[in-house]
Design an enzyme around this catalytic site. Structure first.
Site, PDB file in Angstrom:
ATOM      1  N   LYS A 187     -27.548  17.999   8.884  1.00  0.00           N
ATOM      2  CA  LYS A 187     -27.574  18.637   7.827  1.00  0.00           C
ATOM      3  C   LYS A 187     -26.071  19.157   7.227  1.00  0.00           C
ATOM      4  O   LYS A 187     -25.753  20.031   6.310  1.00  0.00           O
ATOM      5  CB  LYS A 187     -28.344  20.148   8.229  1.00  0.00           C
ATOM      6  CG  LYS A 187     -28.851  20.522   6.885  1.00  0.00           C
ATOM      7  CD  LYS A 187     -30.235  22.159   7.714  1.00  0.00           C
ATOM      8  CE  LYS A 187     -30.254  23.227   7.156  1.00  0.00           C
ATOM      9  NZ  LYS A 187     -32.191  23.716   7.136  1.00  0.00           N
ATOM     10  N   LYS A 218     -16.839  23.837  21.331  1.00  0.00           N
ATOM     11  CA  LYS A 218     -17.614  24.947  20.916  1.00  0.00           C
ATOM     12  C   LYS A 218     -16.902  26.023  20.244  1.00  0.00           C
ATOM     13  O   LYS A 218     -16.862  27.076  19.660  1.00  0.00           O
ATOM     14  CB  LYS A 218     -18.951  25.720  21.259  1.00  0.00           C
ATOM     15  CG  LYS A 218     -20.290  24.518  21.180  1.00  0.00           C
ATOM     16  CD  LYS A 218     -20.804  25.259  19.735  1.00  0.00           C
ATOM     17  CE  LYS A 218     -21.746  23.937  20.298  1.00  0.00           C
ATOM     18  NZ  LYS A 218     -22.773  23.164  20.813  1.00  0.00           N
ATOM     19  N   LYS A 249     -21.750  11.151  11.783  1.00  0.00           N
ATOM     20  CA  LYS A 249     -23.670  11.641  12.174  1.00  0.00           C
ATOM     21  C   LYS A 249     -24.037  11.556  11.081  1.00  0.00           C
ATOM     22  O   LYS A 249     -24.086  13.131  10.214  1.00  0.00           O
ATOM     23  CB  LYS A 249     -23.626  12.065  13.389  1.00  0.00           C
ATOM     24  CG  LYS A 249     -24.810  11.951  13.994  1.00  0.00           C
ATOM     25  CD  LYS A 249     -24.809  13.071  15.302  1.00  0.00           C
ATOM     26  CE  LYS A 249     -26.171  13.451  15.268  1.00  0.00           C
ATOM     27  NZ  LYS A 249     -26.018  13.832  17.385  1.00  0.00           N
TER      28      LYS A 249
END
Ligand code: TRP
Length: 327
Positions: A195, A112, A192
């Site tokens: 959205k 991240k 994967k």
């Protein structure tokens, strides 16, 4: 006494078939055997959000999906993380027993930090501590998660052990309960399903939208022409037939290998299978969406029940940590 299950998911709005196969279906099944607590983790979402303008809508849409899929508020506790503020209290206390070195080594933190270098906030480093607080607040025994969450769960177990060592036996060591299914690939066959890649099929999509979306999917890379024989074992569409066309999957395999059906036919069959499998879900969802007050009542009832457990844990933790004056 039934064991307690806790799982959290970020409010990503309308859920897709990958979420269903990977998590929601399992949540529904676990309700039969365990005391389940299912939480929409809106505070966790704040660690990565650029804007919070869609947060409320996303929470609402996700709740609709969970309920329509069969998460039953009579059997389980369904609530929104920030509605039980005790979690932030426990988060603070756990922060005092969690070495920073542990947190800086967590793979998701490093990833991240790389993905949002302009926003490496304190909450991002503390993400696994907040997750531990979620799990520990309800004295959880089992945590249904995907493989990507295993490092976080391991961190929770270490925090539990450390807390219990420092302040006396208080929390059970939670165990991961992995779903049996491998991750669901997106329609582009590259990542994967998610959205953010726009390679997904929403559970709430209409039958027509479902078909349109599937038409864009990548199929067997080794099959160039309609008359070429297919290779179901390397085709992502075929892997979805295993879930949504259980009764026809063998027939589809044979026909594909013999070039009896082409990829266009195969996609139509998949759309039919998904639309059939989700018909009941979609009807229930439409009915639920008509009465938002009812949805908010369910969440508020869930928060109340969660908070009753949370308050007891906080009392015990404060006592053990020496924060309460003895009478
Ligand atoms: N970290 C989890 C995810 O990103 C979400 C989560 C938050 C969670 N708290 C949890 C999962 C507690 C299981 C238990 O998917």
């Amino acid at each position: 006494m039934k064991q307690r299950v806790f799982s959290g998911a970020r409010p990503t709005g309308r859920q897709h078939i990958g979420n269903y196969i990977g998590a929601i279906e399992n949540y529904v099944k676990l309700q039969e055997k365990y005391n389940c607590v299912y939480c929409i983790v809106d505070i966790h979402a704040l660690t990565t959000l650029e804007s919070t303008s869609e947060l409320q809508q996303n929470i609402f849409e996700m709740t609709l999906d969970w309920l329509a899929a069969g998460i039953d508020p009579k059997k389980s506790i369904v609530f929104v993380q920030s509605h039980v503020p005790e979690v932030t209290e426990l988060f603070t206390f756990l922060g005092m027993v969690t070495p920073l070195g542990w947190l800086l080594r967590v793979p998701t933190f490093k990833e991240k930090a790389r993905m949002q270098p302009q926003n490496v906030n304190y909450g991002l480093v503390g993400y696994p501590v907040l997750m531990a607080a979620d799990i520990m607040l309800y004295k959880t025994d089992l945590v249904p998660v995907g493989e990507d969450q295993l490092p976080h769960l391991e961190m929770t177990r270490e925090i539990v052990r450390r807390f219990n060592f420092l302040f006396g036996d208080t929390f059970p060591e939670p165990k991961a309960k992995l779903t049996n299914y491998p991750m669901v690939l997106g329609l582009n066959g590259a990542q994967k399903m998610g959205k953010s890649y726009n390679n997904h099929i929403e559970l709430a999509a209409t039958p027509a939208e479902t078909l349109e979306k599937i038409k864009t999917a990548v199929t067997d890379p080794a099959r160039q022409r309609r008359n070429d024989k297919g290779h179901p074992d390397v085709c992502n569409i075929f892997s979805l037939h295993k879930f949504f066309n259980v009764d026809r999957v063998q027939e589809i395999e044979v026909e594909c290998k013999a070039a009896g059906i082409g990829c266009v036919d195969c996609k139509k069959l998949l759309a039919d299978g998904i639309n059939r499998a989700l018909h009941g879900f979609r009807e229930r969802r439409i009915a639920l969406a008509k009465d938002p007050d009812h949805i908010y009542d369910i969440l508020s009832d869930g928060a109340g029940r969660a908070q009753a457990i949370a308050k007891e844990t906080i009392m015990e933790v404060k006592t053990k940590m020496g924060l309460i004056r003895h009478a």
